[in-house]
Design a protein around this motif. Sequence first.
Motif, PDB file in Angstrom:
ATOM      1  N   TYR A  61       1.281   3.410  -2.936  1.00 47.68           N
ATOM      2  CA  TYR A  61       0.097   4.144  -3.385  1.00 47.68           C
ATOM      3  C   TYR A  61      -0.210   5.314  -2.454  1.00 47.68           C
ATOM      4  O   TYR A  61      -1.350   5.710  -2.295  1.00 47.68           O
ATOM      5  CB  TYR A  61      -1.101   3.194  -3.470  1.00 47.68           C
ATOM      6  N   LYS A  99       0.826  -1.212   0.000  1.00 51.20           N
ATOM      7  CA  LYS A  99       0.000   0.000   0.000  1.00 51.20           C
ATOM      8  C   LYS A  99       0.860   1.262   0.000  1.00 51.20           C
ATOM      9  O   LYS A  99       0.442   2.306  -0.510  1.00 51.20           O
ATOM     10  CB  LYS A  99      -0.910   0.050   1.234  1.00 51.20           C
ATOM     11  N   THR A 148      -6.942   5.194  -2.616  1.00 56.88           N
ATOM     12  CA  THR A 148      -7.777   3.992  -2.546  1.00 56.88           C
ATOM     13  C   THR A 148      -8.268   3.527  -3.908  1.00 56.88           C
ATOM     14  O   THR A 148      -8.397   2.320  -4.130  1.00 56.88           O
ATOM     15  CB  THR A 148      -8.978   4.199  -1.602  1.00 56.88           C
ATOM     16  N   LYS A 149      -8.497   4.438  -4.812  1.00 57.11           N
ATOM     17  CA  LYS A 149      -8.952   4.044  -6.150  1.00 57.11           C
ATOM     18  C   LYS A 149      -7.870   3.215  -6.848  1.00 57.11           C
ATOM     19  O   LYS A 149      -8.156   2.144  -7.395  1.00 57.11           O
ATOM     20  CB  LYS A 149      -9.301   5.284  -6.973  1.00 57.11           C
ATOM     21  N   SER A 207      -4.952  -4.175  -5.908  1.00 56.42           N
ATOM     22  CA  SER A 207      -4.730  -5.006  -4.720  1.00 56.42           C
ATOM     23  C   SER A 207      -4.923  -6.507  -4.965  1.00 56.42           C
ATOM     24  O   SER A 207      -4.162  -7.319  -4.431  1.00 56.42           O
ATOM     25  CB  SER A 207      -5.606  -4.536  -3.562  1.00 56.42           C
ATOM     26  N   SER A 208      -5.892  -6.890  -5.768  1.00 61.06           N
ATOM     27  CA  SER A 208      -6.109  -8.327  -6.032  1.00 61.06           C
ATOM     28  C   SER A 208      -4.911  -8.941  -6.740  1.00 61.06           C
ATOM     29  O   SER A 208      -4.453 -10.024  -6.388  1.00 61.06           O
ATOM     30  CB  SER A 208      -7.366  -8.539  -6.873  1.00 61.06           C
ATOM     31  N   TRP A 258      -5.273   1.721  -5.368  1.00 58.57           N
ATOM     32  CA  TRP A 258      -5.019   0.525  -4.565  1.00 58.57           C
ATOM     33  C   TRP A 258      -6.075  -0.543  -4.866  1.00 58.57           C
ATOM     34  O   TRP A 258      -5.743  -1.703  -5.090  1.00 58.57           O
ATOM     35  CB  TRP A 258      -5.007   0.861  -3.074  1.00 58.57           C
ATOM     36  N   ASP A 259      -7.329  -0.150  -4.882  1.00 53.55           N
ATOM     37  CA  ASP A 259      -8.398  -1.107  -5.155  1.00 53.55           C
ATOM     38  C   ASP A 259      -8.261  -1.728  -6.545  1.00 53.55           C
ATOM     39  O   ASP A 259      -8.574  -2.903  -6.741  1.00 53.55           O
ATOM     40  CB  ASP A 259      -9.771  -0.449  -5.015  1.00 53.55           C
ATOM     41  N   ALA A 260      -7.765  -0.953  -7.491  1.00 58.08           N
ATOM     42  CA  ALA A 260      -7.586  -1.453  -8.853  1.00 58.08           C
ATOM     43  C   ALA A 260      -6.434  -2.452  -8.953  1.00 58.08           C
ATOM     44  O   ALA A 260      -6.404  -3.272  -9.882  1.00 58.08           O
ATOM     45  CB  ALA A 260      -7.338  -0.289  -9.813  1.00 58.08           C
TER      46      ALA A 260
END
Length: 87
Positions: free
Chosen positions: A23, A20, A58-59, A65-66, A61-63
Amino acid sequence: PLTGMNVTYKTVEGAFQAAKLGYTNLSAEEIAEIEIKLMDATGKEAKQIGRSIKSLDTKEWDANSSRIMKELKAVEKKQNKKETTNE
């Protein structure tokens, strides 16, 4: 343990939460301070530290993280296999 980029994390969760930091717009000093905590953190502790990371995009990271977790799991599996073979 999970080793990568000259850093060893006690858990995959610690490495995941450390990802994280890429980011954020934290200073190198702030990043180093958090990384040190994450290296020895349990999974539960790492999650708590990760939730406290400030200025996380967060945008982005969310894109990503998986994919990051999948990559970390693959590294863990490879390292565990290597450790088992070397014993």
